[in-house]
Write a protein that holds these residues in place. Structure first.
Motif, PDB file in Angstrom:
ATOM      1  N   GLU A 183       0.854  -1.177   0.000  1.00 52.50           N
ATOM      2  CA  GLU A 183       0.000   0.000   0.000  1.00 52.50           C
ATOM      3  C   GLU A 183       0.897   1.235   0.000  1.00 52.50           C
ATOM      4  O   GLU A 183       1.989   1.225   0.582  1.00 52.50           O
ATOM      5  N   VAL A 184       0.420   2.296  -0.660  1.00 55.73           N
ATOM      6  CA  VAL A 184       1.231   3.501  -0.813  1.00 55.73           C
ATOM      7  C   VAL A 184       0.446   4.729  -0.379  1.00 55.73           C
ATOM      8  O   VAL A 184      -0.712   4.910  -0.778  1.00 55.73           O
ATOM      9  N   CYS A 185       1.100   5.572   0.412  1.00 56.86           N
ATOM     10  CA  CYS A 185       0.557   6.874   0.782  1.00 56.86           C
ATOM     11  C   CYS A 185       1.343   7.946   0.040  1.00 56.86           C
ATOM     12  O   CYS A 185       2.569   8.044   0.182  1.00 56.86           O
ATOM     13  N   ALA A 186       0.651   8.740  -0.771  1.00 56.60           N
ATOM     14  CA  ALA A 186       1.295   9.848  -1.478  1.00 56.60           C
ATOM     15  C   ALA A 186       1.423  11.040  -0.545  1.00 56.60           C
ATOM     16  O   ALA A 186       0.541  11.305   0.271  1.00 56.60           O
ATOM     17  N   VAL A 187       2.546  11.751  -0.667  1.00 54.63           N
ATOM     18  CA  VAL A 187       2.854  12.894   0.186  1.00 54.63           C
ATOM     19  C   VAL A 187       2.883  14.165  -0.658  1.00 54.63           C
ATOM     20  O   VAL A 187       3.496  14.201  -1.732  1.00 54.63           O
ATOM     21  N   GLU A 188       2.225  15.187  -0.177  1.00 55.47           N
ATOM     22  CA  GLU A 188       2.236  16.485  -0.858  1.00 55.47           C
ATOM     23  C   GLU A 188       3.654  17.055  -0.912  1.00 55.47           C
ATOM     24  O   GLU A 188       4.408  16.985   0.065  1.00 55.47           O
ATOM     25  N   TYR A 206      -3.468   9.709   0.740  1.00 55.92           N
ATOM     26  CA  TYR A 206      -2.805  10.972   0.390  1.00 55.92           C
ATOM     27  C   TYR A 206      -2.786  11.868   1.626  1.00 55.92           C
ATOM     28  O   TYR A 206      -3.802  11.999   2.311  1.00 55.92           O
ATOM     29  N   ILE A 207      -1.632  12.449   1.906  1.00 58.56           N
ATOM     30  CA  ILE A 207      -1.537  13.378   3.035  1.00 58.56           C
ATOM     31  C   ILE A 207      -0.866  14.675   2.602  1.00 58.56           C
ATOM     32  O   ILE A 207      -0.022  14.688   1.706  1.00 58.56           O
ATOM     33  N   GLU A 208      -1.275  15.748   3.243  1.00 58.34           N
ATOM     34  CA  GLU A 208      -0.594  17.031   3.060  1.00 58.34           C
ATOM     35  C   GLU A 208       0.675  17.067   3.895  1.00 58.34           C
ATOM     36  O   GLU A 208       1.731  17.492   3.421  1.00 58.34           O
ATOM     37  N   THR A 209       0.566  16.653   5.165  1.00 58.99           N
ATOM     38  CA  THR A 209       1.729  16.563   6.063  1.00 58.99           C
ATOM     39  C   THR A 209       1.542  15.366   6.986  1.00 58.99           C
ATOM     40  O   THR A 209       0.428  14.851   7.145  1.00 58.99           O
ATOM     41  N   TYR A 210       2.627  14.956   7.628  1.00 56.75           N
ATOM     42  CA  TYR A 210       2.569  13.838   8.572  1.00 56.75           C
ATOM     43  C   TYR A 210       1.810  14.217   9.837  1.00 56.75           C
ATOM     44  O   TYR A 210       1.407  13.335  10.606  1.00 56.75           O
TER      45      TYR A 210
END
Length: 220
Positions: A183-188, A206-210
């Protein structure tokens, strides 16, 4: 997102650290010596390539006389001081790494950058201790979007691909993680802002920040 995950694997540039601006500056300076300017075609074609693959591409694409090793060394020298003193961590990454440590989740890095610069920035920012495995595209022989680097890190962490979560900032990296069965989380990241919607479509999260993940973990 972290449920049933035993390992988290991070890309470095644009994902763990805010460093893509460094390479924009280096491309301008390096190519400027030969009378060239970076173009969109070049940027598109090198996305995900390992440090060595990128040097090979530059040599062939621009007809450079320097060896691949000389090109790579020039980039290391141009970037080293910036990575040591100017490249910052992504917002929230340090407390997020502490959260992973507290939960017993293993952590690794799968980066297209040179090991020299990876080690430099991790030591300078005081987070080297969190990562038990670090692999570069040069070390596994194939850059992203091939899955080799993510599979290599998972093997060394002793975790099955399906139990790994990947954090990535560009489409070719996201594709590499997906091809590895993770699984992959895209980072802004500002550098890939034009690809934001593509990243959202490709990634599982998808996240803007951690900091979003920290708030989620705190039940806010």
């Amino acid at each position: 997102m972290l449920e049933k995950k035993q390992a988290v694997i991070f890309d470095l540039d644009g994902t763990l650290v805010d460093s893509m601006w460094v390479w924009n500056a280096i491309d301008l300076e390096f190519l400027g010596k030969y009378g060239y300017l970076p173009d969109e075609e070049m940027q598109h074609r090198i996305e995900g390539m390992s440090f060595t693959e990128t040097a090979v591409f530059f040599k062939e694409y621009y007809g450079l006389e320097e060896t691949v090793e000389e090109i790579g060394e020039a980039w290391n020298q141009m970037a080293e001081e910036k990575y040591r003193t100017q490249v910052a961590l992504k917002p929230g990454i340090r407390p997020f790494l502490n959260l992973l440590k507290d939960r017993g989740i293993r952590v690794g890095i799968a980066s297209s950058n040179s090991r020299r610069l990876i080690e430099e920035v991790l030591e300078a920012r005081g987070i080297r201790e969190y990562f038990s495995v670090i692999r570069t595209g040069c070390e596994v022989g194939k850059g992203k979007p091939e899955p080799d680097i993510y599979l290599s890190v998972a093997r060394e962490l002793g975790v099955a691909p399906g139990q790994c979560l990947v954090f990535e900032d560009v489409p070719m990296g996201i594709l590499a993680g997906k091809r590895a069965g993770m699984e992959v989380c895209a980072v802004e990241d500002d550098f890939s802002a034009a690809q934001r919607e593509k990243k959202r479509r490709m990634a599982d999260y998808y996240i803007e920040t951690y900091e979003e993940l920290l708030r989620e973990a705190a039940g806010e």
